[in-house]
Design an enzyme around this catalytic site. Structure first.
Site, short mmCIF file in Angstrom:
data_model
loop_
_atom_site.label_atom_id
_atom_site.label_comp_id
_atom_site.label_asym_id
_atom_site.label_seq_id
_atom_site.Cartn_x
_atom_site.Cartn_y
_atom_site.Cartn_z
N ASP A 1 6.33 4.67 -1.14
CA ASP A 1 7.65 5.21 -0.83
C ASP A 1 8.79 4.57 -1.63
O ASP A 1 9.95 4.97 -1.49
CB ASP A 1 7.94 5.08 0.68
CG ASP A 1 7.79 3.64 1.18
OD1 ASP A 1 7.94 2.70 0.39
OD2 ASP A 1 7.50 3.48 2.38
N CYS B 1 -0.88 22.52 -20.83
CA CYS B 1 -2.20 23.16 -20.81
C CYS B 1 -2.43 24.06 -19.60
O CYS B 1 -3.47 24.71 -19.50
CB CYS B 1 -3.29 22.09 -20.88
SG CYS B 1 -3.52 21.20 -19.33
N GLY C 1 2.78 -4.47 9.03
CA GLY C 1 2.57 -3.04 9.31
C GLY C 1 1.40 -2.37 8.63
O GLY C 1 1.54 -1.27 8.09
N ASN D 1 3.24 -6.82 13.47
CA ASN D 1 2.80 -5.48 13.85
C ASN D 1 3.05 -5.32 15.35
O ASN D 1 2.81 -6.26 16.10
CB ASN D 1 1.30 -5.32 13.53
CG ASN D 1 0.87 -3.86 13.44
OD1 ASN D 1 1.21 -3.05 14.29
ND2 ASN D 1 0.11 -3.53 12.41
N GLN E 1 0.86 -1.19 0.00
CA GLN E 1 0.00 0.00 0.00
C GLN E 1 0.89 1.24 0.00
O GLN E 1 0.40 2.35 -0.09
CB GLN E 1 -0.87 0.02 1.25
CG GLN E 1 -1.82 -1.13 1.37
CD GLN E 1 -2.41 -1.20 2.77
OE1 GLN E 1 -3.37 -0.51 3.09
NE2 GLN E 1 -1.84 -2.03 3.61
N HIS F 1 -1.63 1.30 -4.19
CA HIS F 1 -2.10 2.69 -4.10
C HIS F 1 -1.32 3.64 -5.00
O HIS F 1 -1.24 4.84 -4.73
CB HIS F 1 -2.07 3.17 -2.64
CG HIS F 1 -3.17 2.58 -1.82
ND1 HIS F 1 -3.07 2.36 -0.47
CD2 HIS F 1 -4.40 2.13 -2.17
CE1 HIS F 1 -4.20 1.83 -0.02
NE2 HIS F 1 -5.02 1.67 -1.03
P1 NAD Z 1 -1.55 3.02 8.85
O1 NAD Z 1 -0.80 4.28 9.10
O2 NAD Z 1 -3.03 3.05 8.87
O3 NAD Z 1 -1.09 1.94 9.91
C1 NAD Z 1 0.26 1.68 10.14
C2 NAD Z 1 0.37 0.35 10.87
O4 NAD Z 1 1.75 0.05 11.04
C3 NAD Z 1 -0.26 0.34 12.26
O5 NAD Z 1 -1.04 -0.83 12.41
C4 NAD Z 1 0.95 0.33 13.20
O6 NAD Z 1 0.68 -0.37 14.39
C5 NAD Z 1 1.96 -0.40 12.35
N1 NAD Z 1 3.35 -0.10 12.68
C6 NAD Z 1 3.89 1.03 13.22
N2 NAD Z 1 5.22 0.89 13.36
C7 NAD Z 1 5.55 -0.33 12.90
C8 NAD Z 1 6.76 -1.06 12.77
N3 NAD Z 1 7.93 -0.55 13.16
N4 NAD Z 1 6.72 -2.31 12.24
C9 NAD Z 1 5.54 -2.86 11.85
N5 NAD Z 1 4.36 -2.21 11.95
C10 NAD Z 1 4.36 -0.97 12.46
O7 NAD Z 1 -0.99 2.44 7.49
P2 NAD Z 1 -1.68 1.56 6.36
O8 NAD Z 1 -2.46 0.46 6.97
O9 NAD Z 1 -0.61 1.25 5.40
O10 NAD Z 1 -2.74 2.55 5.68
C11 NAD Z 1 -2.45 3.89 5.41
C12 NAD Z 1 -2.43 4.30 3.96
O11 NAD Z 1 -1.55 5.41 3.85
C13 NAD Z 1 -1.84 3.27 3.04
O12 NAD Z 1 -2.76 3.08 2.06
C14 NAD Z 1 -0.58 3.87 2.43
O13 NAD Z 1 -0.73 3.98 1.04
C15 NAD Z 1 -0.53 5.28 2.91
N6 NAD Z 1 0.77 5.62 3.54
C16 NAD Z 1 1.92 5.18 2.98
C17 NAD Z 1 3.12 5.45 3.58
C18 NAD Z 1 4.38 4.96 2.91
O14 NAD Z 1 4.41 4.87 1.68
N7 NAD Z 1 5.42 4.63 3.66
C19 NAD Z 1 3.17 6.18 4.78
C20 NAD Z 1 1.95 6.66 5.32
C21 NAD Z 1 0.75 6.36 4.69
ZN ZN Z 2 -2.11 19.30 -19.17
#
Ligand code: NAD
Ligand code: ZN
Length: 252
Positions: A108, A157, A194, A220, A105, A123
């Site tokens: 990065d 544009c 995560g 997690n 998801q 995403h």
């Molecule tokens: P979320 O922020 O909703 O949840 C993050 C999860 O990671 C939590 O359950 C938390 O407990 C867990 N977590 C925190 N630290 C951790 C670690 N060190 N190791 C393992 N797990 C850990 O994130 P989500 O469920 O991915 O949903 C959020 C949306 O936001 C996603 O769709 C994503 O596309 C986007 N997003 C992406 C990034 C990125 O690209 N790094 C960052 C922020 C949000």
């Molecule tokens: Zn354009």
């Protein structure tokens, strides 16, 4: 101190992963936390500074400058971020032929930086932007844009440019979405790392895998909706890097 029960769980997880025929890993923002990339729902992070709607499509259309400010800050963080042990271990498992694909998801690019090749970006990506004018839709590389004045505009544009990430109110991009669900139907073992499991339809991927008979291993530090609602079979509580290290040790 790691309890006996926890050690047994790592052994069991390592055994299941080793015997997997089609291992798929599903990752969320948490896997990148140890790389210094803020999660969405954590306490610290850039998302607390801005309106929670900055990544909602209708908000972006009305306030592109505000949305771009938050995205630019995030983009600067991820450009400078490096993969951590968890990303690297997953890339290693792919090279060994154990892991077949990663559905992420995240936007990065850290799986790719770590050397993973078969990555489905559920995403979308922040690497490119598209002109929002439906008659133009010209694409640019984000790192080639001048982001001094926000929002950046299309050279063809003059319309506003939008990053190719999936905003709230948007459908995940194709073919990544269909291919990700295909992977979830094929897998016999899925490791989830995560994710809070609250963002849909992404959260349905582990559910799809489970319905097709896959074993679900989750990493997690806190319970997620997938733990709470029983999608997860083996819950390995801890940070992604630390837990992946233990699994890799058990697999040697
Ligand atoms: P979320 O922020 O909703 O949840 C993050 C999860 O990671 C939590 O359950 C938390 O407990 C867990 N977590 C925190 N630290 C951790 C670690 N060190 N190791 C393992 N797990 C850990 O994130 P989500 O469920 O991915 O949903 C959020 C949306 O936001 C996603 O769709 C994503 O596309 C986007 N997003 C992406 C990034 C990125 O690209 N790094 C960052 C922020 C949000
Ligand atoms: Zn354009």
């Amino acid at each position: 101190m790691v309890s006996e029960e926890k050690i047994d769980k790592f052994k069991e997880a390592a055994r299941i992963i080793k015997s997997a025929k089609y291992l798929v890993v599903f990752t969320g923002a948490g896997i990148s936390a140890e790389s210094g990339v803020p999660t969405f729902r954590g306490d610290n992070g850039i998302w607390k500074k801005y309106d929670s709607n900055v990544l909602t499509l209708s908000y972006f259309i009305e306030h592109p400058e505000e949305s771009w400010k938050a995205q630019k800050e995030f983009f600067d963080i991820i450009l400078n971020a490096n993969p951590n042990y968890a990303h690297i271990a997953l890339a290693e498992l792919e090279k060994k032929g154990i892991l077949k694909s990663i559905v992420t998801q995240n936007i990065d690019n850290l799986h790719q930086k770590a050397g993973s090749e078969n990555v489905f970006e559920f995403h979308g990506t922040m690497k490119t932007v598209t002109c929002i004018n439906p008659r133009c839709m010209h694409k640019y590389k984000t790192e080639e844009l001048d982001l001094t004045n926000l929002p950046p505009k299309c050279e063809k544009c003059g319309s506003v440019l939008k990053t190719d990430i999936c905003f709230f109110e948007e459908n995940p991009p194709e073919p990544a979405k269909s291919l990700s669900f295909q992977e979830a139907s094929k897998t016999d073992v899925m490791i989830i790392v995560g994710t809070s499991g609250v963002v849909h339809p992404a959260a349905l991927l582990p559910v799809t895998a489970k319905e097709n008979g896959a074993k679900i291993i989750e990493i997690n530090p806190d319970s997620s909706l997938l733990t709470i609602y029983g999608t997860t079979d083996i819950f390995l509580q801890g940070e992604a890097g630390e837990v992946m290290k233990k699994i890799m040790e058990e697999m040697e």
